[in-house]
Design a protein around this motif. Structure first.
Motif, mmCIF file in Angstrom:
data_model
loop_
_atom_site.group_PDB
_atom_site.id
_atom_site.type_symbol
_atom_site.label_atom_id
_atom_site.label_comp_id
_atom_site.label_asym_id
_atom_site.label_seq_id
_atom_site.Cartn_x
_atom_site.Cartn_y
_atom_site.Cartn_z
ATOM 1 N N LEU A 190 10.199 0.455 6.950
ATOM 2 C CA LEU A 190 11.253 0.468 5.928
ATOM 3 C C LEU A 190 10.652 0.687 4.545
ATOM 4 O O LEU A 190 11.172 1.471 3.737
ATOM 5 N N LYS A 191 9.555 0.004 4.252
ATOM 6 C CA LYS A 191 8.931 0.144 2.938
ATOM 7 C C LYS A 191 8.344 1.540 2.761
ATOM 8 O O LYS A 191 8.443 2.136 1.676
ATOM 9 N N ILE A 192 7.736 2.062 3.816
ATOM 10 C CA ILE A 192 7.203 3.425 3.745
ATOM 11 C C ILE A 192 8.324 4.415 3.465
ATOM 12 O O ILE A 192 8.163 5.344 2.660
ATOM 13 N N SER A 193 9.467 4.235 4.106
ATOM 14 C CA SER A 193 10.597 5.137 3.883
ATOM 15 C C SER A 193 11.079 5.059 2.439
ATOM 16 O O SER A 193 11.430 6.081 1.839
ATOM 17 N N SER A 194 11.085 3.863 1.870
ATOM 18 C CA SER A 194 11.465 3.724 0.454
ATOM 19 C C SER A 194 10.466 4.446 -0.435
ATOM 20 O O SER A 194 10.849 5.141 -1.396
ATOM 21 N N GLY A 195 9.177 4.293 -0.126
ATOM 22 C CA GLY A 195 8.149 4.957 -0.924
ATOM 23 C C GLY A 195 8.236 6.464 -0.844
ATOM 24 O O GLY A 195 8.128 7.162 -1.861
ATOM 25 N N VAL A 196 8.449 6.986 0.374
ATOM 26 C CA VAL A 196 8.514 8.442 0.554
ATOM 27 C C VAL A 196 9.776 9.014 -0.096
ATOM 28 O O VAL A 196 9.744 10.104 -0.679
ATOM 29 N N SER A 197 10.881 8.300 -0.012
ATOM 30 C CA SER A 197 12.106 8.749 -0.699
ATOM 31 C C SER A 197 11.848 8.874 -2.199
ATOM 32 O O SER A 197 12.259 9.862 -2.835
ATOM 33 N N THR A 198 11.169 7.887 -2.760
ATOM 34 C CA THR A 198 10.841 7.921 -4.180
ATOM 35 C C THR A 198 9.874 9.054 -4.497
ATOM 36 O O THR A 198 9.951 9.681 -5.565
ATOM 37 N N ALA A 199 8.949 9.335 -3.571
ATOM 38 C CA ALA A 199 7.998 10.431 -3.773
ATOM 39 C C ALA A 199 8.719 11.765 -3.925
ATOM 40 O O ALA A 199 8.387 12.580 -4.802
ATOM 41 N N LEU A 200 9.699 11.999 -3.072
ATOM 42 C CA LEU A 200 10.470 13.249 -3.153
ATOM 43 C C LEU A 200 11.271 13.314 -4.445
ATOM 44 O O LEU A 200 11.313 14.346 -5.120
ATOM 45 N N LEU A 201 11.918 12.214 -4.792
ATOM 46 C CA LEU A 201 12.718 12.174 -6.016
ATOM 47 C C LEU A 201 11.836 12.404 -7.247
ATOM 48 O O LEU A 201 12.194 13.176 -8.149
ATOM 49 N N GLY B 30 0.785 -1.222 0.000
ATOM 50 C CA GLY B 30 0.000 0.000 0.000
ATOM 51 C C GLY B 30 0.815 1.269 0.000
ATOM 52 O O GLY B 30 0.325 2.331 -0.397
ATOM 53 N N CYS B 31 2.088 1.181 0.428
ATOM 54 C CA CYS B 31 2.906 2.397 0.436
ATOM 55 C C CYS B 31 3.199 2.875 -0.981
ATOM 56 O O CYS B 31 3.488 4.052 -1.189
ATOM 57 N N VAL B 32 3.106 1.969 -1.961
ATOM 58 C CA VAL B 32 3.265 2.383 -3.358
ATOM 59 C C VAL B 32 2.157 3.375 -3.720
ATOM 60 O O VAL B 32 2.403 4.444 -4.284
ATOM 61 N N VAL B 33 0.922 3.024 -3.348
ATOM 62 C CA VAL B 33 -0.235 3.862 -3.643
ATOM 63 C C VAL B 33 -0.166 5.187 -2.892
ATOM 64 O O VAL B 33 -0.318 6.266 -3.472
ATOM 65 N N ALA B 34 0.055 5.113 -1.571
ATOM 66 C CA ALA B 34 0.057 6.326 -0.755
ATOM 67 C C ALA B 34 1.228 7.233 -1.088
ATOM 68 O O ALA B 34 1.106 8.463 -1.013
ATOM 69 N N SER B 35 2.354 6.659 -1.454
ATOM 70 C CA SER B 35 3.518 7.471 -1.825
ATOM 71 C C SER B 35 3.290 8.217 -3.131
ATOM 72 O O SER B 35 3.805 9.322 -3.317
ATOM 73 N N ILE B 36 2.533 7.618 -4.030
ATOM 74 C CA ILE B 36 2.158 8.341 -5.248
ATOM 75 C C ILE B 36 1.330 9.566 -4.866
ATOM 76 O O ILE B 36 1.535 10.667 -5.391
ATOM 77 N N GLY B 37 0.402 9.378 -3.923
ATOM 78 C CA GLY B 37 -0.375 10.517 -3.443
ATOM 79 C C GLY B 37 0.487 11.594 -2.834
ATOM 80 O O GLY B 37 0.327 12.787 -3.150
ATOM 81 N N SER B 38 1.421 11.206 -1.955
ATOM 82 C CA SER B 38 2.263 12.217 -1.302
ATOM 83 C C SER B 38 3.182 12.903 -2.299
ATOM 84 O O SER B 38 3.475 14.098 -2.164
ATOM 85 N N SER B 39 3.611 12.188 -3.329
ATOM 86 C CA SER B 39 4.433 12.830 -4.367
ATOM 87 C C SER B 39 3.631 13.909 -5.092
ATOM 88 O O SER B 39 4.154 14.996 -5.390
ATOM 89 N N CYS B 40 2.358 13.631 -5.358
ATOM 90 C CA CYS B 40 1.491 14.643 -5.982
ATOM 91 C C CYS B 40 1.342 15.859 -5.074
ATOM 92 O O CYS B 40 1.437 17.010 -5.529
ATOM 93 N N GLY B 41 1.098 15.614 -3.779
ATOM 94 C CA GLY B 41 0.945 16.719 -2.839
ATOM 95 C C GLY B 41 2.202 17.560 -2.733
ATOM 96 O O GLY B 41 2.134 18.805 -2.710
ATOM 97 N N ILE B 42 3.350 16.922 -2.671
ATOM 98 C CA ILE B 42 4.623 17.646 -2.565
ATOM 99 C C ILE B 42 4.910 18.419 -3.848
ATOM 100 O O ILE B 42 5.392 19.564 -3.813
ATOM 101 N N THR B 43 4.606 17.809 -4.995
ATOM 102 C CA THR B 43 4.797 18.513 -6.268
ATOM 103 C C THR B 43 3.957 19.789 -6.301
ATOM 104 O O THR B 43 4.428 20.851 -6.744
#
Length: 430
Positions: free
Chosen positions: A366-377, A318-331
């Motif tokens: 750990l997985k959430i951290s990977s997802g959030v790192s990718t969101a920022l990138l 699920g962190c794949v899905v939520a991280s996509i959301g956070s990447s949109c918000g940060i963008t």
């Protein structure tokens, strides 16, 4: 601006999908079903049988149960019968006390009260069927398709409610069907007073991150990122603060902290991941309150949109899905427009698609951290005008088709992966 009817439908959808939950939602879903079956029975059960879908079983095996210091389904089931109230929803055991915890431990220790098994012959990935028995009486409650959706109730052979769908039928869903343009337009044009409620996600999910500092929950990933050695590696930066605040909340939640989080689409970790990165970035980038509100709506609604196509439970983390959301918000907080946000989504899908879900557990941080790192990138790349193109992998020129490619893999192609993960988890040491 969207018309009133569409706005009202979307607000109603968000309010159904973004709700408080104490502990991991899968064991709490089971506990909720036990509470309801116990209420129907009218007394404490002498015997509880839990028939569960594979995805429920997988997500409930290794996670801490709030306020207990214990892991897994038996204590969640016991407390559902002893202290649970179905009216509380996913906060079903919030009335737990030291005395009732001891009762729950004794109930589990007796070894003859609880049976847990895999439900055969179902198509639903989210399915909980509870049989409670005492003094010759029996009550049955069933939850399916959604963590709080009761579809069947029975007492002593009398059917009290039956909203189950026939085998092979598709459940009716009257929710408004989203797309990326609709998500963006709603988030950026809806009058602020209509969506200000989303700040509750920040209040809840920051609170549990602060709780994480008071004890050593899980693998202490959030604390580790905040230590001097980690600052020497990652810097004392917006990046490290985002990772720390997000991982800390997950540490505490997976470690059994008795504090509610604001979930998204039935997952507390998804709620944390859709909230904390966006809110921390907004604070440190000195965005306005309006910008933060709109970014949080954009993040949560993007996750809800993807989950409409993926389903509540799947083999895809699920962190794949939520991280996509956070990447949109940060963008959006970086000043990005719709095209930048579409680019961020494609960059995300090109990177962490395929991350498996092997159950709810402390290492989810750990997985959430990977997802959030990718969101920022992904957000940074999109703001630099960089976007993974349609000649690369599963990315399509159209952002909605790219999302459908992601969800097709998660909902269909990874089913065999899901079976293998559960087989491994249930046969370790054999």
């Amino acid at each position: 601006m969207l018309d009133n009817n569409i706005r009202e439908q979307i607000i109603s959808l968000i309010n159904r999908e973004v709700v408080p939950a104490v502990g991991c939602t899968e064991p709490m879903c089971v506990s909720l079903c036990v509470a309801r079956a116990t209420e129907l029975l009218g007394c404490r059960p002498e015997k509880i049988e839990a028939h569960l879908s594979a995805n429920i079983l997988k997500n409930a095996m290794g996670v801490g149960i709030p306020g207990t210091g214990m892991i897994g389904l038996p204590i969640a089931i016991a407390l559902g019968a002893i202290v649970g109230k179905s009216e509380y929803g996913l906060e079903v055991i919030k009335d737990l006390t030291p005395a009732t915890l001891e009762e729950g431990k004794a109930y589990v220790a007796a070894n003859n009260h609880i049976d847990i098994c895999l439900k055969q012959g179902i198509t639903e990935k989210l399915y909980v069927e509870i049989h409670c028995k005492a003094d010759g009486h029996e009550a049955i409650a069933v939850i399916a398709t959604d963590h709080t959706r009761f579809v069947y109730e029975e007492k002593d052979g009398e059917v009290l409610m039956d909203n189950r769908k026939p085998a092979g039928a598709v459940a009716a869903n009257n929710d408004i069907r989203l797309n990326m343009r609709l998500v963006y337009d709603f988030a950026t044009t809806t009058p602020l007073d209509e969506i200000r409620f989303i700040l509750k996600t920040r209040e809840y999910n920051f609170r549990i991150a602060e709780e994480s500092k008071k004890a050593n929950y899980g693998h202490c990933l959030g604390k580790t990122i905040d230590r001097p050695l980690s600052h020497g590696i990652f810097g004392n930066s917006i990046f490290s603060h985002i990772i720390s605040k997000t991982a800390s909340a997950c540490d505490a939640r997976m470690g059994g902290a008795m504090i509610p989080v604001m979930s998204n689409s039935g997952s507390g970790n998804q709620g944390i991941c859709a909230t904390n990165p966006v809110a921390v970035y907004a604070d440190e980038n000195e965005n306005t309150e309006e910008e933060q509100i709109r970014a949080l709506i954009l993040s949560h609604l993007t996750a809800i949109y993807i989950k409409q196509n993926l389903g509540k439970l799947s083999a895809l983390c699920g962190c794949v899905v939520a991280s996509i959301g956070s990447s949109c918000g940060i963008t959006y907080l970086m000043g990005g427009d719709y095209q930048h946000i579409c680019s961020a989504v494609k960059n995300m899908i090109a990177n962490i698609t395929g991350m498996i879900c092997d159950g709810a557990k402390p290492s989810c941080a750990l997985k959430i951290s990977s997802g959030v790192s990718t969101a920022l990138l992904s957000a940074l790349l999109s703001m630099e005008g960089k976007c993974v193109s349609s000649v690369e992998g599963i990315i399509d020129d159209d952002v909605d088709r790219s999302i459908r490619n992601l969800t097709s893999i998660g909902a269909e192609a990874m089913n065999r992966t899901d079976e293998m993960v559960l087989d491994i988890m249930t046969h370790k040491g054999c």
